[in-house]
Scaffold this active site. Structure first.
Site, mmCIF file in Angstrom:
data_model
loop_
_atom_site.group_PDB
_atom_site.id
_atom_site.type_symbol
_atom_site.label_atom_id
_atom_site.label_comp_id
_atom_site.label_asym_id
_atom_site.label_seq_id
_atom_site.Cartn_x
_atom_site.Cartn_y
_atom_site.Cartn_z
ATOM 1 C CE1 TYR A 173 -4.967 -7.415 2.148
ATOM 2 C CE2 TYR A 173 -3.398 -7.638 3.929
ATOM 3 C CZ TYR A 173 -3.702 -7.720 2.593
ATOM 4 O OH TYR A 173 -2.739 -8.119 1.708
ATOM 5 C CG ASP A 194 -5.940 -1.130 7.887
ATOM 6 O OD1 ASP A 194 -5.908 -0.190 7.078
ATOM 7 O OD2 ASP A 194 -5.509 -2.270 7.624
ATOM 8 C CE LYS A 222 -3.056 -2.767 -0.689
ATOM 9 N NZ LYS A 222 -3.727 -3.302 0.494
HETATM 10 C C1 LIG Z 1 -3.411 -4.196 1.517
HETATM 11 C C2 LIG Z 1 -3.884 -3.971 2.876
HETATM 12 C C3 LIG Z 1 -3.052 -4.197 3.982
HETATM 13 C C4 LIG Z 1 -1.657 -4.747 3.835
HETATM 14 O O1 LIG Z 1 -0.794 -3.829 3.217
HETATM 15 P P1 LIG Z 1 0.462 -4.283 2.312
HETATM 16 O O2 LIG Z 1 1.015 -2.971 1.869
HETATM 17 O O3 LIG Z 1 -0.077 -5.121 1.198
HETATM 18 O O4 LIG Z 1 1.376 -5.045 3.191
HETATM 19 C C5 LIG Z 1 -3.555 -3.926 5.239
HETATM 20 N N1 LIG Z 1 -4.814 -3.475 5.411
HETATM 21 C C6 LIG Z 1 -5.642 -3.242 4.380
HETATM 22 C C7 LIG Z 1 -7.020 -2.746 4.631
HETATM 23 C C8 LIG Z 1 -5.212 -3.492 3.077
HETATM 24 O O5 LIG Z 1 -6.054 -3.300 2.059
#
Ligand SMILES: *Cc1c(COP(=O)(O)O)cnc(C)c1O
Length: 387
Positions: A101, A172, A197
């Site tokens: 990301y 992640d 998400k």
């Molecule tokens: C969106 C996202 C983030 C960051 O998260 P936020 O809630 O926007 O701070 C980190 N890792 C991945 C894979 C993401 O899609």
């Protein structure tokens, strides 16, 4: 007996309705502070930066979904990842996957670097990290599948290497959510999520999570949250908790839709390449089958030209041109100028993130409406560009 994940999305292990007058929907304790009866007579809650019952309930649920000893709720995914980076002393070396990301790459290249953390970026889906481990290497940070190129790393194989070398494996897990994949079960030490998400799922709240299998790490993350104060608010905790109740049905439906759209895109003459780990031709397909329960609802695809991509973004109506992912609404985004805008050009190129790449987060609308929209938009664009 251990409950199924569908049930764990709705009921936590510690469920105690008596404490909340039998309320089925967990109350929002919208309070900054808590009164004490006397010195040394805390209710267990002193101040909401440190503890809040609504946030704690969410923590129980998310820890249960990822099979961790503890989960911590942050104000965003980036706040969660920042807290994880605070585990490391200046002089630490971290191996990070080369496709991540964009916000994580920005954090590592600026603030983490300023804090004395040095990174080596490695394509963990293809390369053995062993050759990159140095004396001061303390951790490996990956996504699988990656954002946006959907590279798949074998978690069990990587965990064997990190364990042997005393490194923390940080995953992640945003793209699959705990419904489809549980990295801690495969040997990871820390899982992070952008709760914004799939977990939240309605494009209405920002949130982040750190879940760990180690009590020692949990204590340090808890201390970080108490000290730096990027904890999730009670109301947003409640929103995410409500979103999680439908995680299982949303993930199933979004994935079903994604599979149909992948098939449709594969047959479009305006699409050069479709990247989805559910495709048997995807290099990570077999690993995904082994380590995950599904392939998710994220599709990356390459159209015939930059102009085509830009016109598609202008013309979509039902599908929204917006950053983010994982909500009930289908979104389409342009990684080069949006999620990955701050990533240096050479890194983008090396990772194959060209100006013809679009990324779609498939929602839970009727798939026939989504395909009809893509069909109409593609035809309109082709007509306009004289293709
Ligand atoms: C969106 C996202 C983030 C960051 O998260 P936020 O809630 O926007 O701070 C980190 N890792 C991945 C894979 C993401 O899609």
């Amino acid at each position: 007996m251990e409950k199924s994940i569908e049930t764990k999305c709705i009921h936590s292990e510690n469920e105690n309705r008596d404490a909340v007058y039998g309320a089925i929907s967990y109350p929002i304790f919208q309070t900054a502070t808590f009164a004490h009866k006397g010195v040394g007579m805390s209710t267990g809650y002193d101040y909401s930066r440190a503890q809040n019952p609504t946030r704690e309930q969410l923590d129980h649920i998310v820890a249960g979904l990822e099979n961790g000893v503890a989960s911590f709720s942050f104000a965003s995914g980036m706040a969660a990842i920042t807290a994880v980076m605070e585990l490391f002393e200046p002089g630490t070396h971290v191996i990070a996957d080369n496709d991540l990301y964009g916000g994580s790459i920005r954090l590592f290249r600026t603030i983490s670097k300023k804090n004395g953390i040095e990174f080596t970026s490695v394509d963990c889906s293809k390369e053995d990290i062993s050759g990159y481990i140095k004396e001061n290497t303390k951790a490996v940070f990956i996504e699988t599948p990656t954002n946006p190129m959907m590279n798949v790393t074998d978690l069990e194989a990587l965990a064997k290497i990190t364990k042997k070398n005393g490194l923390l494996l940080i995953v992640d897990n945003t793209f699959l959510s705990p419904y489809f994949q549980n990295p801690l079960d495969l040997g990871a030490d820390i899982v992070v999520h952008s709760g914004t998400k799939f977990l939240s799922g309605h494009n209405d709240a920002l949130a982040g999570f750190v879940i760990t299998s180690s009590q020692e790490i949990a204590d340090r993350i808890g201390f970080n949250l108490l000290t730096t104060g990027s904890s999730l608010s009670p109301f947003d905790s409640w929103l995410v908790m409500r979103g999680i109740k439908t995680l299982a049905v949303r993930m199933e439906r979004a994935q079903e839709n994604a599979i149909d759209i992948v098939k449709w895109l594969g047959n479009s003459k305006y699409v050069k390449n479709v990247i989805y780990p559910g495709l048997e031709t995807h290099p990570g397909h077999e690993i995904m089958k082994k380590q995950a329960r599904g392939f998710g609802a994220m599709i990356t695809f390459e159209v015939i030209s930059k102009e085509f991509a830009l016109e598609v973004l202008k013309k979509v109506r039902l599908i929204k041109f917006a950053e983010s992912l994982g909500g009930v609404e289908s979104l389409i985004t342009y990684p080069v100028t949006q999620t990955h805008a701050d990533v240096p050009k050479d890194v983008l190129e090396a990772n194959g993130i060209t100006d013809r790449i679009l990324r779609m987060s498939v929602g839970i609308e009727a798939v026939k409406d989504l395909i009809e929209e893509l069909e109409n938009v593609f035809d309109e664009v082709a007509c306009e560009l004289g293709i």
